[in-house]
Design an enzyme around this catalytic site. Structure first.
Site, PDB file in Angstrom:
ATOM      1  N   CYS A 111       5.860  -2.118  -8.892  1.00 54.79           N
ATOM      2  CA  CYS A 111       6.966  -2.153  -8.359  1.00 54.79           C
ATOM      3  C   CYS A 111       7.380  -0.861  -9.230  1.00 54.79           C
ATOM      4  CB  CYS A 111       8.256  -3.363  -8.169  1.00 54.79           C
ATOM      5  SG  CYS A 111       8.290  -4.357  -9.955  1.00 54.79           S
ATOM      6  N   ASP A 345      14.777  -0.558  -2.999  1.00 56.07           N
ATOM      7  CA  ASP A 345      13.456  -2.318  -2.968  1.00 56.07           C
ATOM      8  C   ASP A 345      12.215  -1.606  -2.777  1.00 56.07           C
ATOM      9  OD1 ASP A 345      13.018  -4.270  -3.992  1.00 56.07           O
ATOM     10  OD2 ASP A 345      14.954  -5.315  -3.233  1.00 56.07           O
ATOM     11  N   HIS A 347      10.291  -3.622  -2.980  1.00 59.95           N
ATOM     12  CA  HIS A 347       9.912  -4.790  -3.223  1.00 59.95           C
ATOM     13  C   HIS A 347       9.292  -5.358  -1.677  1.00 59.95           C
ATOM     14  CE1 HIS A 347      11.123  -5.114  -7.593  1.00 59.95           C
ATOM     15  NE2 HIS A 347       9.975  -5.482  -7.064  1.00 59.95           N
TER      16      HIS A 347
END
Length: 459
Positions: A111, A345, A347
């Site tokens: 990430c 994000d 993820h």
């Protein structure tokens, strides 16, 4: 035979972890994001106002949807287009196997590398396209929110502008004939922008040849003791990005470089040296520079005293964002509203896209909806980025940020500083710009090792 069996186990393990993280993070794009209509929203230096005095009583049925759309149009649509136009780089699966590992996905560990890629991508967008650029196809992206337009949703809409950002819309599918007509009508400038848009994304492709792809970044990370599957901190990623840009061989990338601040200090002549490196003696050929400043916004938790400074930084058009997040969970911060940060994000596990093919699909590289997080929940370790096109830009930016640092620091030491001269003038080892024997100098390795444990000297 034993080695083959081990590889198979690793591949199965990789697929299981990919499936697990896809399930674990699949809610990322499903959760709603609420925006206040009474506060300005900032996105990488652009300010958007959603407030409207035209809101009226809405009936509970869907007949008021047209009225609602009129009320929330304008700046909201401009914000959506601007946000979606930013390049979004997420977990991927089924990409070519990473060298010296069995990994074909970065789910669960990549990430921070992805948020670093997003920051660099924004720097390249500023460099080649400018801050005013937006992707013409941004508003055609199908939204991830599957909630239908119900009377309950319409009522919510009167209380916030969230639905304008997450409400379901019919995706606009263009026929081939329509696409060809648009291409014919598109002027040279738009065609050039689209070429660079695709080129920038291709530099981040998940295959070994891509200059800033995951495979290359991992190779540079090995020089600092990191391997595929390890977790990378924001400061380590800053140095990896610097090396990746320095080693890039694409002719288009020879006009840009990265400088990483040393111990929260930006040395002006070191920046100038990087701008002048390998570009000859003519000032017209000076490189643009992305300045990365690894900082810590407090001890174990983020100090709220730094909130106004962070908001000030994200209000600047030459800011390329912040690599940050929550503990062990990295986000790319690109804006704010009130005391909440707006982020993208990484993820969210998506399938591998081969960016080497002509007209590869762009949709998965653009985030359909923003997310928000309270500043107090931010992990204190982060890396801040700025873009300077030339020396004049750098001088103006350093003066502007120095004023901002002084006004926000009050009686404390500033978060970081700009200093005249070279780092070597202050008894710091100045690493050479190019090293053939090793990608990182011994001094850099020591600093990276310290950064990898996220230990900072707090003043």
């Amino acid at each position: 035979m034993e080695a083959t069996g081990t590889d198979e186990v690793e591949k199965l393990k990789s697929k299981f972890m990919s499936a697990w993280h896809n399930m674990k993070y699949s809610w990322v794009l499903k959760t709603k994001t609420y925006f206040s209509r009474n506060s300005a929203v900032f996105l990488l230096g652009k300010c958007y106002h959603f407030k409207s005095d035209e809101l009226s009583e809405l009936s509970p049925d869907g007949s008021c949807l047209d009225i609602v759309n009129k009320v929330i149009s304008g700046n909201v649509e401009e914000f959506r287009k601007d946000f979606i136009s930013r390049i979004w780089l997420t977990y991927r699966e089924d990409f070519p196997q990473i060298k010296e590992s069995a990994l074909t996905t970065d789910c669960g560990w990549g990430c921070t590398l992805r948020t670093g890629q997003m920051l660099l991508a924004q720097g390249l967008v500023l460099h080649f396209l400018g801050r005013a650029w937006t992707w013409p196809g941004a508003l055609n992206i199908e939204n991830s929110d599957s909630e239908s337009w119900t009377s309950h949703t319409v009522k919510k809409l009167t209380a916030s502008f969230e639905a304008s950002l997450t409400g379901e819309r019919e995706p606009k599918v263009l026929s081939n004939d329509h696409k060809e007509a648009l291409e014919r009508d598109c002027d040279n400038s738009e065609m050039r922008d689209e070429v660079y848009h695709r080129k920038i994304i291709s530099w981040f492709g998940d295959s070994p040849p891509a200059s800033f792809g995951l495979h290359q970044l991992i190779e540079y990370g090995k020089k600092s003791g990191k391997t595929a599957g390890d977790w990378y901190g924001p400061a380590v990623v800053a140095h990896i990005l610097r090396k990746a840009v320095e080693e890039a061989r694409d002719p288009e990338l020879q006009g840009i470089t990265i400088y990483v601040a040393q111990d929260c200090t930006v040395y002006s002549l070191d920046v100038v040296d990087r701008q002048c490196s390998s570009m000859g003696s003519e000032k017209a050929d000076m490189k643009a520079v992305i300045i990365l400043v690894p900082v810590r916004l407090g001890g174990e938790r983020t100090n709220m005293d730094y909130l106004e400074f962070v908001k000030g930084i994200l209000s600047l058009e030459y800011c390329v964002g912040i690599i940050g997040g929550k503990p062990k969970q990295s986000y790319y911060f690109a804006g704010f509203q009130d005391d909440s940060l707006i982020y993208m994000d990484p993820h969210y596990c998506q399938s591998f896209v081969d960016v080497s093919i002509k007209d590869f699909p762009l949709e998965s590289f653009h985030c359909p909806s923003p997310k928000k997080m309270s500043f107090k929940n931010m992990d204190p370790s982060c890396t801040i980025g700025f873009y300077c096109r030339n020396m004049q830009d750098f001088e103006r930016i350093s003066e502007e940020i120095t004023r901002m640092l002084k006004s926000s620091s009050k009686e404390k030491y500033p978060l970081f500083t700009f200093v005249k001269g070279h780092s070597r003038d202050y008894d710091f080892a100045s690493s050479p710009l190019h090293e053939e024997s090793d990608l990182f100098s011994e001094d850099e390795k020591k600093r990276l090792k310290r950064f990898s444990t996220e230990e900072f000297v707090l003043l």
